[in-house]
Design a protein around this motif. Sequence first.
Motif, short mmCIF file in Angstrom:
data_model
loop_
_atom_site.label_atom_id
_atom_site.label_comp_id
_atom_site.label_asym_id
_atom_site.label_seq_id
_atom_site.Cartn_x
_atom_site.Cartn_y
_atom_site.Cartn_z
N TYR A 129 -3.55 -5.95 5.72
CA TYR A 129 -3.88 -4.58 5.30
C TYR A 129 -5.33 -4.23 5.67
O TYR A 129 -6.20 -4.12 4.81
CB TYR A 129 -3.64 -4.45 3.79
CG TYR A 129 -2.21 -4.74 3.42
CD1 TYR A 129 -1.21 -3.80 3.63
CD2 TYR A 129 -1.84 -5.99 2.90
CE1 TYR A 129 0.11 -4.07 3.33
CE2 TYR A 129 -0.52 -6.27 2.60
CZ TYR A 129 0.45 -5.31 2.81
OH TYR A 129 1.77 -5.58 2.52
N CYS B 90 -8.15 -5.87 -3.68
CA CYS B 90 -8.52 -6.67 -2.50
C CYS B 90 -9.38 -7.86 -2.88
O CYS B 90 -9.14 -8.99 -2.43
CB CYS B 90 -9.26 -5.80 -1.48
SG CYS B 90 -8.24 -4.56 -0.64
N CYS C 170 1.49 -2.44 -1.56
CA CYS C 170 0.35 -2.54 -0.64
C CYS C 170 0.61 -1.76 0.64
O CYS C 170 -0.32 -1.18 1.22
CB CYS C 170 0.06 -4.01 -0.33
SG CYS C 170 -0.76 -4.90 -1.68
N ASP C 171 1.86 -1.72 1.08
CA ASP C 171 2.20 -0.90 2.25
C ASP C 171 1.89 0.57 1.99
O ASP C 171 1.38 1.28 2.86
CB ASP C 171 3.69 -1.05 2.59
CG ASP C 171 4.02 -2.38 3.26
OD1 ASP C 171 3.08 -3.11 3.64
OD2 ASP C 171 5.22 -2.70 3.38
N LYS D 149 4.33 -6.28 -1.67
CA LYS D 149 4.25 -5.79 -0.29
C LYS D 149 4.57 -4.29 -0.23
O LYS D 149 3.90 -3.53 0.48
CB LYS D 149 5.22 -6.55 0.61
CG LYS D 149 5.18 -6.11 2.07
CD LYS D 149 6.15 -6.90 2.93
CE LYS D 149 6.01 -6.50 4.40
NZ LYS D 149 6.22 -5.05 4.62
N GLU E 92 -1.91 1.02 1.99
CA GLU E 92 -2.41 0.94 3.37
C GLU E 92 -2.18 2.26 4.10
O GLU E 92 -3.06 2.75 4.83
CB GLU E 92 -1.70 -0.21 4.10
CG GLU E 92 -2.13 -0.39 5.56
CD GLU E 92 -3.49 -1.03 5.74
OE1 GLU E 92 -3.91 -1.22 6.90
OE2 GLU E 92 -4.14 -1.34 4.72
N GLN E 93 -1.01 2.85 3.89
CA GLN E 93 -0.70 4.13 4.53
C GLN E 93 -1.66 5.22 4.05
O GLN E 93 -2.16 6.02 4.85
CB GLN E 93 0.74 4.53 4.21
CG GLN E 93 1.13 5.89 4.80
CD GLN E 93 2.53 6.31 4.39
OE1 GLN E 93 3.36 5.48 4.02
NE2 GLN E 93 2.80 7.61 4.45
N LYS F 170 -6.77 -1.50 6.70
CA LYS F 170 -7.31 -0.23 6.21
C LYS F 170 -7.78 -0.37 4.76
O LYS F 170 -8.81 0.18 4.37
CB LYS F 170 -6.27 0.88 6.31
CG LYS F 170 -5.80 1.18 7.73
CD LYS F 170 -6.94 1.67 8.61
CE LYS F 170 -6.44 2.05 10.00
NZ LYS F 170 -7.54 2.49 10.89
N MET F 171 -7.02 -1.11 3.97
CA MET F 171 -7.44 -1.36 2.59
C MET F 171 -8.72 -2.18 2.55
O MET F 171 -9.64 -1.90 1.77
CB MET F 171 -6.33 -2.09 1.82
CG MET F 171 -5.11 -1.24 1.50
SD MET F 171 -3.81 -2.21 0.67
CE MET F 171 -4.61 -2.61 -0.90
N MET G 66 -4.28 -10.28 2.21
CA MET G 66 -4.80 -8.94 2.48
C MET G 66 -5.14 -8.72 3.95
O MET G 66 -5.41 -7.59 4.35
CB MET G 66 -6.05 -8.67 1.62
CG MET G 66 -5.80 -8.66 0.12
SD MET G 66 -4.42 -7.61 -0.42
CE MET G 66 -4.91 -6.02 0.22
N CYS H 124 -4.67 4.87 2.85
CA CYS H 124 -6.01 4.61 3.39
C CYS H 124 -6.09 5.07 4.85
O CYS H 124 -7.10 5.64 5.27
CB CYS H 124 -6.35 3.12 3.30
SG CYS H 124 -6.68 2.52 1.63
#
Length: 223
Positions: free
Chosen positions: A198, A179, A147-148, A144, A151-152, A200-201, A195, A154
């Motif tokens: 997330y 992904c 991935c956080d 997490k 995501e930021q 944006k990813m 996913m 992206c």
Amino acid sequence: VISRPFQDLVPLCLWQASRSMSKITLTYFNAPGRAHGIRVALFTAGVAFEDKRIEGKDWPALKPKTHGGSLPVLEIDGKMYTQSAALARWAGKKSTMYPKDDIEALRCDEVMAIGEDLLAKTPSSQDPAEKKRLREEFAKGFMKLKCDMLEQYCAEAGDNFVSGGKDLTIADLSIQGLCDMVKSGNFDYVDPSYMDAYPKMLALAGRVASSDILKKYEESQKK
């Protein structure tokens, strides 16, 4: 399998030069995984290479012959090179898939390192129950966290690709690969819906999948 070059997007002079290059062999499992970015970047650059794909049953016999007992492995004129991020960066520099801008290259390297860190630290166990417990804890914690971060990045990239430029790079392929791995159910004991947190990813992965580069690459794999 000899990968067919991305002739439609590569200048003729580059394609002709690639024909006289050293013998290049990329060895990995018969799956995208950590070789995905390397394969796509070499294909996009018009570099002819042998795409050697092995099955899981063949790995125990091959493992002692590799450096560090890991894949992917890239051989150039018989000399072996390892570490997927380094191989992807080398391949990316031969095409447009590694940024020339220093700041974009820095973000590209960072994203690649995050992806490698996530995969390298993914826990496992021979005991299914223990593996399930470890993976579920991992998904709530370290995975997490990583991935956080992705995501930021992206989100910060907006309409650009994750490195901040207009060109698709090996970093975008890394995010797409992660992904797809989770969504397809190939990340054991991590729910495919993971996913969904997330967007944006996922949006970036969708842009990568629909890009001309990926379409050409996927088409080449059908031949």
